[in-house]
Design a protein around this motif. Structure first.
Motif, PDB file in Angstrom:
ATOM      1  N   VAL A  52     -34.006  -5.696 -90.151  1.00 16.51           N
ATOM      2  CA  VAL A  52     -33.012  -4.880 -90.861  1.00 16.51           C
ATOM      3  C   VAL A  52     -31.619  -5.496 -90.699  1.00 16.51           C
ATOM      4  CG1 VAL A  52     -31.840  -2.642 -90.889  1.00 16.51           C
ATOM      5  CG2 VAL A  52     -34.327  -2.731 -90.709  1.00 16.51           C
ATOM      6  N   MET A  53     -31.311  -5.953 -89.487  1.00 14.61           N
ATOM      7  CA  MET A  53     -29.981  -6.514 -89.205  1.00 14.61           C
ATOM      8  C   MET A  53     -29.771  -7.880 -89.856  1.00 14.61           C
ATOM      9  SD  MET A  53     -29.610  -5.380 -85.188  1.00 14.61           S
ATOM     10  CE  MET A  53     -27.955  -6.032 -84.946  1.00 14.61           C
ATOM     11  N   THR A  54     -30.864  -8.579 -90.151  1.00 18.60           N
ATOM     12  CA  THR A  54     -30.739  -9.914 -90.750  1.00 18.60           C
ATOM     13  C   THR A  54     -31.143  -9.934 -92.224  1.00 18.60           C
ATOM     14  OG1 THR A  54     -32.986 -10.462 -89.985  1.00 18.60           O
ATOM     15  CG2 THR A  54     -31.153 -11.087 -88.554  1.00 18.60           C
ATOM     16  N   LEU A  55     -31.349  -8.744 -92.788  1.00 15.02           N
ATOM     17  CA  LEU A  55     -31.793  -8.658 -94.185  1.00 15.02           C
ATOM     18  C   LEU A  55     -30.797  -9.312 -95.133  1.00 15.02           C
ATOM     19  CD1 LEU A  55     -34.370  -7.439 -95.301  1.00 15.02           C
ATOM     20  CD2 LEU A  55     -33.100  -5.363 -95.873  1.00 15.02           C
ATOM     21  N   LYS A  56     -29.521  -9.113 -94.834  1.00 14.88           N
ATOM     22  CA  LYS A  56     -28.472  -9.684 -95.672  1.00 14.88           C
ATOM     23  C   LYS A  56     -27.736 -10.765 -94.882  1.00 14.88           C
ATOM     24  CE  LYS A  56     -24.474  -8.435 -98.502  1.00 14.88           C
ATOM     25  NZ  LYS A  56     -23.535  -7.346 -98.875  1.00 14.88           N
ATOM     26  N   LYS A  57     -27.932 -12.022 -95.280  1.00 14.14           N
ATOM     27  CA  LYS A  57     -27.278 -13.124 -94.585  1.00 14.14           C
ATOM     28  C   LYS A  57     -25.813 -13.217 -95.014  1.00 14.14           C
ATOM     29  CE  LYS A  57     -27.761 -17.962 -93.322  1.00 14.14           C
ATOM     30  NZ  LYS A  57     -28.557 -19.206 -93.435  1.00 14.14           N
ATOM     31  N   PRO A  58     -24.890 -13.314 -94.043  1.00 11.65           N
ATOM     32  CA  PRO A  58     -23.464 -13.396 -94.392  1.00 11.65           C
ATOM     33  C   PRO A  58     -23.148 -14.642 -95.206  1.00 11.65           C
ATOM     34  CG  PRO A  58     -23.784 -12.951 -92.048  1.00 11.65           C
ATOM     35  CD  PRO A  58     -25.117 -13.311 -92.601  1.00 11.65           C
ATOM     36  N   LYS A  59     -22.222 -14.493 -96.132  1.00  9.88           N
ATOM     37  CA  LYS A  59     -21.793 -15.645 -96.938  1.00  9.88           C
ATOM     38  C   LYS A  59     -20.971 -16.611 -96.086  1.00  9.88           C
ATOM     39  CE  LYS A  59     -21.732 -13.033-101.278  1.00  9.88           C
ATOM     40  NZ  LYS A  59     -20.872 -12.497-102.372  1.00  9.88           N
ATOM     41  N   ASP A  60     -20.165 -16.039 -95.201  1.00 13.81           N
ATOM     42  CA  ASP A  60     -19.325 -16.854 -94.322  1.00 13.81           C
ATOM     43  C   ASP A  60     -20.020 -16.995 -92.972  1.00 13.81           C
ATOM     44  OD1 ASP A  60     -17.365 -18.170 -92.952  1.00 13.81           O
ATOM     45  OD2 ASP A  60     -16.002 -16.457 -92.813  1.00 13.81           O
ATOM     46  N   THR A  61     -20.541 -18.186 -92.664  1.00  9.79           N
ATOM     47  CA  THR A  61     -21.262 -18.397 -91.409  1.00  9.79           C
ATOM     48  C   THR A  61     -20.411 -19.076 -90.343  1.00  9.79           C
ATOM     49  OG1 THR A  61     -22.133 -20.506 -92.226  1.00  9.79           O
ATOM     50  CG2 THR A  61     -23.500 -18.548 -92.584  1.00  9.79           C
ATOM     51  N   VAL A  62     -19.114 -19.238 -90.613  1.00  3.86           N
ATOM     52  CA  VAL A  62     -18.220 -19.872 -89.637  1.00  3.86           C
ATOM     53  C   VAL A  62     -17.650 -18.815 -88.698  1.00  3.86           C
ATOM     54  CG1 VAL A  62     -16.100 -21.208 -89.328  1.00  3.86           C
ATOM     55  CG2 VAL A  62     -17.606 -21.685 -91.266  1.00  3.86           C
ATOM     56  N   PHE A  63     -17.672 -19.111 -87.422  1.00  3.97           N
ATOM     57  CA  PHE A  63     -16.957 -18.245 -86.492  1.00  3.97           C
ATOM     58  C   PHE A  63     -16.458 -19.074 -85.321  1.00  3.97           C
ATOM     59  CE2 PHE A  63     -20.207 -17.665 -83.166  1.00  3.97           C
ATOM     60  CZ  PHE A  63     -21.328 -18.132 -83.829  1.00  3.97           C
ATOM     61  N   TYR A  64     -15.461 -18.516 -84.604  1.00  2.00           N
ATOM     62  CA  TYR A  64     -14.758 -19.271 -83.586  1.00  2.00           C
ATOM     63  C   TYR A  64     -15.184 -18.823 -82.187  1.00  2.00           C
ATOM     64  CZ  TYR A  64     -12.165 -20.541 -87.721  1.00  2.00           C
ATOM     65  OH  TYR A  64     -11.835 -21.002 -88.960  1.00  2.00           O
ATOM     66  N   LEU A  65     -14.490 -19.335 -81.175  1.00  3.65           N
ATOM     67  CA  LEU A  65     -14.906 -19.105 -79.799  1.00  3.65           C
ATOM     68  C   LEU A  65     -14.927 -17.622 -79.440  1.00  3.65           C
ATOM     69  CD1 LEU A  65     -15.800 -20.380 -77.148  1.00  3.65           C
ATOM     70  CD2 LEU A  65     -13.392 -20.605 -76.511  1.00  3.65           C
ATOM     71  N   LYS A  66     -13.954 -16.849 -79.962  1.00  4.01           N
ATOM     72  CA  LYS A  66     -13.932 -15.415 -79.634  1.00  4.01           C
ATOM     73  C   LYS A  66     -15.175 -14.721 -80.166  1.00  4.01           C
ATOM     74  CE  LYS A  66     -10.902 -14.459 -83.593  1.00  4.01           C
ATOM     75  NZ  LYS A  66      -9.586 -13.972 -84.004  1.00  4.01           N
ATOM     76  N   GLU A  67     -15.596 -15.070 -81.396  1.00  4.36           N
ATOM     77  CA  GLU A  67     -16.822 -14.498 -81.940  1.00  4.36           C
ATOM     78  C   GLU A  67     -18.041 -14.958 -81.140  1.00  4.36           C
ATOM     79  OE1 GLU A  67     -14.581 -15.848 -84.116  1.00  4.36           O
ATOM     80  OE2 GLU A  67     -14.504 -14.694 -85.979  1.00  4.36           O
ATOM     81  N   GLY A  68     -17.988 -16.243 -80.688  1.00  5.10           N
ATOM     82  CA  GLY A  68     -19.077 -16.772 -79.879  1.00  5.10           C
ATOM     83  C   GLY A  68     -19.220 -16.005 -78.577  1.00  5.10           C
ATOM     84  N   CYS A  69     -18.087 -15.666 -77.949  1.00  5.93           N
ATOM     85  CA  CYS A  69     -18.113 -14.910 -76.688  1.00  5.93           C
ATOM     86  C   CYS A  69     -18.639 -13.493 -76.906  1.00  5.93           C
ATOM     87  CB  CYS A  69     -16.708 -14.856 -76.085  1.00  5.93           C
ATOM     88  SG  CYS A  69     -16.121 -16.435 -75.439  1.00  5.93           S
ATOM     89  N   VAL A  70     -18.156 -12.834 -77.957  1.00  5.93           N
ATOM     90  CA  VAL A  70     -18.603 -11.467 -78.253  1.00  5.93           C
ATOM     91  C   VAL A  70     -20.091 -11.447 -78.564  1.00  5.93           C
ATOM     92  CG1 VAL A  70     -18.407  -9.560 -79.893  1.00  5.93           C
ATOM     93  CG2 VAL A  70     -16.340 -10.666 -79.028  1.00  5.93           C
ATOM     94  N   THR A  71     -20.545 -12.393 -79.388  1.00  2.00           N
ATOM     95  CA  THR A  71     -21.961 -12.472 -79.748  1.00  2.00           C
ATOM     96  C   THR A  71     -22.827 -12.719 -78.529  1.00  2.00           C
ATOM     97  OG1 THR A  71     -21.366 -13.391 -81.915  1.00  2.00           O
ATOM     98  CG2 THR A  71     -23.646 -13.660 -81.202  1.00  2.00           C
ATOM     99  N   THR A  72     -22.380 -13.630 -77.671  1.00  2.00           N
ATOM    100  CA  THR A  72     -23.150 -13.948 -76.466  1.00  2.00           C
ATOM    101  C   THR A  72     -23.263 -12.744 -75.548  1.00  2.00           C
ATOM    102  OG1 THR A  72     -22.448 -16.263 -76.570  1.00  2.00           O
ATOM    103  CG2 THR A  72     -23.245 -15.462 -74.458  1.00  2.00           C
ATOM    104  N   ALA A  73     -22.139 -12.092 -75.269  1.00  2.00           N
ATOM    105  CA  ALA A  73     -22.146 -10.935 -74.366  1.00  2.00           C
ATOM    106  C   ALA A  73     -23.020  -9.805 -74.910  1.00  2.00           C
ATOM    107  CB  ALA A  73     -20.720 -10.437 -74.139  1.00  2.00           C
TER     108      ALA A  73
END
Length: 499
Positions: A52-73
């Motif tokens: 359900v969470m991956t049903l719609k793939k984002p158009k913008d797949t770029v993200f920076y270190l802050k997004e990387g940290c939030v995603t990891t945590a």
């Protein structure tokens, strides 16, 4: 803040966890245990939620270190919560807090346990408990990077947020290929250990669970005496592989694909092995009087040094009964930890090398005020940013460590127990001393203290900052602002379509 990409990656993590949860289901079938039903249920739920969470793939797949940290945590929190559900739902760990503690300890490769009788668990639970070490050792996001495509520098930002150590470098030009190489080395070393343990007449189940714990440097034992009941051959095999998994994986890449000499020239690896040899020597002198045999003392000394410096946490003896000198050496090893870029925890040898070189440079500036001397690491100058981040890491570590000891001291346990409990969790080791020694567990702590220690385990595994950034108000403001902007764009587009 690219919240859509964060959601997509969290969904991907849940799908991976759901797929991995079917492995203990196979163990349940082999041993005809009914608890497998709960693992199947949670696996299916994770897969459905992930889809359900991956049903719609984002158009913008770029993200920076802050997004990387939030995603990891958030990924590690999600993994731990859903990974704890089978323990809790099956009733094998009746308390959700205890189930979460055990699972976080597994995924973060800590090995601290709340179980008073580990042998009472089903084979299914024992397998999943040990398998969480193997999943968490290299990191589920590293696996994710090996199979998905991201834009620009997004791969390196995600890898930096999850991989242990002060820096993450590329082995090959593409980070996706780097992640694949790391996992192939990890898998290959695990398989070699399994074979060697089987040669030592260990059962297949024991060989699998022991190798999972060794590879991830986790240390969940499936026996009440951890590794104490196994043969000297098996103990030596585990010792060698614990130390091997504590080495920077870049060294193995150089040995296999590049230049073996370059691997042995790595400064961190040389210091890491030197510390191990020195610590074994001190413990050997101290313990030979206890065991009356040089070979036995050497085996136990090498095993415990390898177990503690790599933050694995297995034990062959109750080292809490050793002399104060030996226990002091082991506590110091808890903080030093393994190499950056390994599956081990702790502060990391590389950070201590940088810290000591910084101190020496400062002392030299007092003696020769006009001198200009660059600090080098592996024959290359260390950038100011690396030195700054290392110093900030040490300061943050001290603050978090002190606060954690202070909070759990409210329960009025002795200082050695409180100090080593925090040291064992924030450094992802497992056993401490006194009430949390290798022959005991963490079950006596209150729920508040357990959640503090859970936080410490996650913070230690994620190098502090990816978890701490979740508590920064600016992150949540950016997430809210991004969602508001997306809603406005949708309304504007819908208005144009109607017009």
């Amino acid at each position: 803040m690219n919240s859509s990409m964060i959601r997509y990656l969290l969904g991907s993590v849940l799908k991976i966890e759901g797929a991995l949860l079917f492995l203990p289901c196979l163990v349940s079938l082999c041993y005809q245990e009914k608890v497998g039903f709960f693992y199947v249920s949670v696996a299916v739920f994770c897969l459905l939620l992930g889809f359900v969470m991956t049903l719609k793939k984002p158009k913008d797949t770029v993200f920076y270190l802050k997004e990387g940290c939030v995603t990891t945590a958030l990924s590690w929190i999600f993994m731990s919560f859903f990974g704890a559900l089978p323990f809790w739902l099956s009733g094998e760990i009746p308390s959700l807090t205890d189930a979460l503690f055990e699972t976080v300890s597994g995924f973060t490769t800590t090995g601290a346990s709340i179980l008073t009788d580990v042998e009472a668990l089903s084979y299914t639970a024992l397998f999943w408990r040990s398998f969480t070490h193997w999943i968490g050792g290299m990191g589920v996001l590293v696996f994710l990077l090996a199979i998905i495509s991201l834009s620009g520098g997004s791969h390196i930002n995600l890898l930096r947020a999850e991989s242990p150590g002060p820096s993450v470098g590329k082995l090959v030009p593409k980070m996706k290929h780097t992640a694949r190489i790391l996992y192939l080395i990890y898998l290959g070393m695990t398989l070699i250990e399994i074979v060697l343990l089987l040669v030592g007449k260990m059962s297949l189940f024991d060989a699998l669970t022991t190798s999972f714990g060794t590879a991830g440097t986790g240390g969940f034992g499936i026996k009440a005496d951890s590794m104490g009941g196994y043969s000297p051959y098996i103990q030596w095999v585990v010792t060698i592989f614990m130390i091997a998994f504590g080495v920077n994986f870049n060294a193995y890449y150089f040995i296999l694909f590049h230049n073996a000499k370059k691997a042995f020239r790595m400064e961190e690896v040389r210091y890491y092995l030197g510390i191990i040899v020195a610590a074994i020597g001190i413990l050997l002198v101290d313990t030979v009087k206890i065991y009356g045999s040089f070979s036995v003392a050497l085996r136990h000394s090498a095993f415990q040094v390898g177990s503690i410096i790599t933050t694995t946490g297995f034990s062959t003896v109750d080292f809490d009964l050793w002399s104060q000198t030996s226990k002091t050496v082991l506590v110091l090893l808890m903080f030093i930890g393994a190499c950056a870029g390994s599956t081990g925890g702790g502060i990391k040898v590389s950070r201590f090398i940088i810290l000591i070189k910084t101190i020496l440079k400062e002392l030299n500036s007092y003696i020769h005020p006009r001198s200009i001397k660059k600090i080098t690491y592996d024959d290359r100058p260390i950038e100011h940013e690396v030195m700054r981040s290392t110093n900030v890491y040490f300061m943050t570590f001290v603050v978090l460590f002190t606060a954690s000891v202070l909070v759990i001291s409210l329960e009025d346990w002795d200082l050695t127990t409180n100090f080593t409990a925090v040291a064992a969790t924030i450094n992802n080791i497992g056993p401490g001393l006194e009430l949390v020694g290798p022959s005991r567990n963490f079950s006596f702590f209150s729920p508040l203290s357990k959640y503090v220690l859970i936080f410490d385990m996650l913070a230690g595994r994620l190098e502090l900052f990816p978890l701490l950034i979740l508590f920064h108000p600016a992150i949540w403001k950016e997430l809210y602002a991004h969602k508001s902007a997306v809603r406005k764009l949708k309304k504007k587009k819908a208005g144009k379509d109607r017009g």
